[in-house]
Design a protein around this motif. Sequence first.
Motif, PDB file in Angstrom:
ATOM      1  N   ALA A  23      15.110   6.324   3.093  1.00  0.00           N
ATOM      2  CA  ALA A  23      16.202   5.641   3.796  1.00  0.00           C
ATOM      3  C   ALA A  23      16.855   6.558   4.831  1.00  0.00           C
ATOM      4  CB  ALA A  23      17.249   5.154   2.794  1.00  0.00           C
ATOM      5  N   GLU A  26      14.796   6.537   7.952  1.00  0.00           N
ATOM      6  CA  GLU A  26      14.967   5.246   8.629  1.00  0.00           C
ATOM      7  C   GLU A  26      16.311   5.182   9.338  1.00  0.00           C
ATOM      8  OE1 GLU A  26      14.915   0.464   7.601  1.00  0.00           O
ATOM      9  OE2 GLU A  26      14.270   1.922   6.077  1.00  0.00           O
ATOM     10  N   ASP A  85      25.218  -5.135  11.604  1.00  0.00           N
ATOM     11  CA  ASP A  85      23.856  -5.104  11.085  1.00  0.00           C
ATOM     12  C   ASP A  85      23.683  -6.030   9.877  1.00  0.00           C
ATOM     13  OD1 ASP A  85      22.975  -3.355  12.995  1.00  0.00           O
ATOM     14  OD2 ASP A  85      23.178  -1.557  11.755  1.00  0.00           O
ATOM     15  N   GLU A  89      20.569  -7.323  11.281  1.00  0.00           N
ATOM     16  CA  GLU A  89      19.484  -6.602  10.617  1.00  0.00           C
ATOM     17  C   GLU A  89      19.915  -6.204   9.209  1.00  0.00           C
ATOM     18  OE1 GLU A  89      17.088  -3.933  13.527  1.00  0.00           O
ATOM     19  OE2 GLU A  89      19.167  -3.781  14.214  1.00  0.00           O
ATOM     20  N   PRO A  90      20.039  -7.170   8.296  1.00  0.00           N
ATOM     21  CA  PRO A  90      20.532  -6.845   6.947  1.00  0.00           C
ATOM     22  C   PRO A  90      19.625  -5.914   6.158  1.00  0.00           C
ATOM     23  CG  PRO A  90      19.707  -9.106   7.059  1.00  0.00           C
ATOM     24  CD  PRO A  90      19.773  -8.598   8.468  1.00  0.00           C
ATOM     25  N   GLN A  91      18.391  -5.726   6.637  1.00  0.00           N
ATOM     26  CA  GLN A  91      17.470  -4.828   5.947  1.00  0.00           C
ATOM     27  C   GLN A  91      17.718  -3.364   6.291  1.00  0.00           C
ATOM     28  OE1 GLN A  91      16.753  -6.635   8.564  1.00  0.00           O
ATOM     29  NE2 GLN A  91      15.596  -5.379  10.026  1.00  0.00           N
ATOM     30  N   ARG A  92      18.607  -3.066   7.252  1.00  0.00           N
ATOM     31  CA  ARG A  92      18.903  -1.682   7.623  1.00  0.00           C
ATOM     32  C   ARG A  92      19.417  -0.909   6.410  1.00  0.00           C
ATOM     33  NH1 ARG A  92      16.805   1.059  10.735  1.00  0.00           N
ATOM     34  NH2 ARG A  92      18.611   2.405  10.992  1.00  0.00           N
ATOM     35  N   PRO A  93      19.269   0.431   6.395  1.00  0.00           N
ATOM     36  CA  PRO A  93      19.593   1.209   5.189  1.00  0.00           C
ATOM     37  C   PRO A  93      21.014   1.030   4.654  1.00  0.00           C
ATOM     38  CG  PRO A  93      18.335   2.550   6.721  1.00  0.00           C
ATOM     39  CD  PRO A  93      18.645   1.270   7.440  1.00  0.00           C
ATOM     40  N   SER A  96      21.819  -2.820   3.518  1.00  0.00           N
ATOM     41  CA  SER A  96      20.961  -3.179   2.384  1.00  0.00           C
ATOM     42  C   SER A  96      21.332  -2.415   1.112  1.00  0.00           C
ATOM     43  CB  SER A  96      19.494  -2.890   2.729  1.00  0.00           C
ATOM     44  OG  SER A  96      19.263  -1.490   2.828  1.00  0.00           O
ATOM     45  N   ARG A  98      20.614   0.750   0.528  1.00  0.00           N
ATOM     46  CA  ARG A  98      19.726   1.883   0.249  1.00  0.00           C
ATOM     47  C   ARG A  98      20.371   3.207   0.613  1.00  0.00           C
ATOM     48  NH1 ARG A  98      15.292   1.379   3.547  1.00  0.00           N
ATOM     49  NH2 ARG A  98      16.284  -0.311   4.719  1.00  0.00           N
TER      50      ARG A  98
END
Length: 306
Positions: A23, A26, A85, A89-93, A96, A98
Motif C-alpha cells: 500500500a 501504491e 477519492d 477512486e475508493p480503491q486508493r490506499p 480503502s 489499507r
Amino acid sequence: MTIKPLVKPAPLIKPLTVPAPGALLELLKPITWFAPMWAFACGVVSSGSGIEGRWPVVLAGILLAGPLVCATSQAVNDWFDRHVDAINEPQRPIPSGRIPGRWGLAIALCWTLLSLAVAALLGPWVLGAALFGLGLAWIYSAPPLRLKRNGWWGNAACGLCYEGLPWFTGAAVMAAALPDGRIVLLAVLYSLGAHGIMTLNDFKSMEGDRRTGIRSLPVQLGADRAARFACLVMAAPQGAVVAALAAWGCPWHAALVAALLAGQGGLMRRFLADPHGRAAWYNGTGTLLYVLGMLTAALALRGSAA
C-alpha cells in the motif's frame, strides 16, 4: 425447536493498524515519478557539463526528483484528497483502509523531511528548489490555500513542480550555481506547457470534483472548452521553444521540436473529438512527443555550450 440460521455469519475482520504490504508503494505512485526524473535529466543534459565521475550526484538528483519530492507530493495529495477519492477512486490506499488512521499524514511528513535531507547534500541551489517545490506540494493539497480547488492555480503549481523545478535542479546540480538564462527560459516554457498536461488528468474525476467543490478546468469550462484550452496551452510554449532554438543558432533542433509539435497536433484533433473518453489516451501518446521535444531542446543547449 431450535431454528438454525440459513447463512453462517461472516467472521469479523480486524481493522488494520499499520499499512498493508504494497500500500505504501501504491500511495507514492511510482508511475508519476517519470516526468520529474525526465525533466531533471534534461536539466543535466542542457547544462553542457560532463557527468564522468559525477554519477553519484546525478543519481542522487534523480532520486530526489522522483522517489522523494514527487512521491511526497503524491502522499500529501492522497491524504488531503481522501474524501474526494472515496467518491472517485475508493480503491486508493487511504479510503480503502489499507493505509489506516493517520498513517498517510505521517508518511507525507517523513518523506518531506527525507527529501530535504537529500537536497541539502546536493548544495544550496538544489535545497532552495526542493524547499520551493515541497512548499508548493503542500499548499496545492492542504487547506487553507489548497490550490487544487482551482484548476488555474493548481495546474500551474503542478506544471512547475513536474517540469520546471526538476529541470532547473538538474542544471544547478551540474553547475553548482544558478543555471544559464536560456536553461531557465526553457524550464519555464515547458512548465507552462505542462499546465495543459495537468488538465488532462482532471477529466477522469469531473463528477467527484463537482460534488466536493474542486473547480478543475473541466468543471469550470466544460469538457470541450477545457480540452481546447489544454491543447492551446501545451502547443503555444513549444512554439516559443522552436523560435528560441532558431534564434540561438540551433535550426535542426528547432525543426525537430516543430515536427514533434506537428505530430501532437494530429493527435490533438482526435482527442478533441471526445475529450472525456480520450484524455487518458492523449496523455499516453501526445505527452510522449512533448517530452521528446524537451530532450531535443536540452541537447540543443548542450551542443551550443560545447
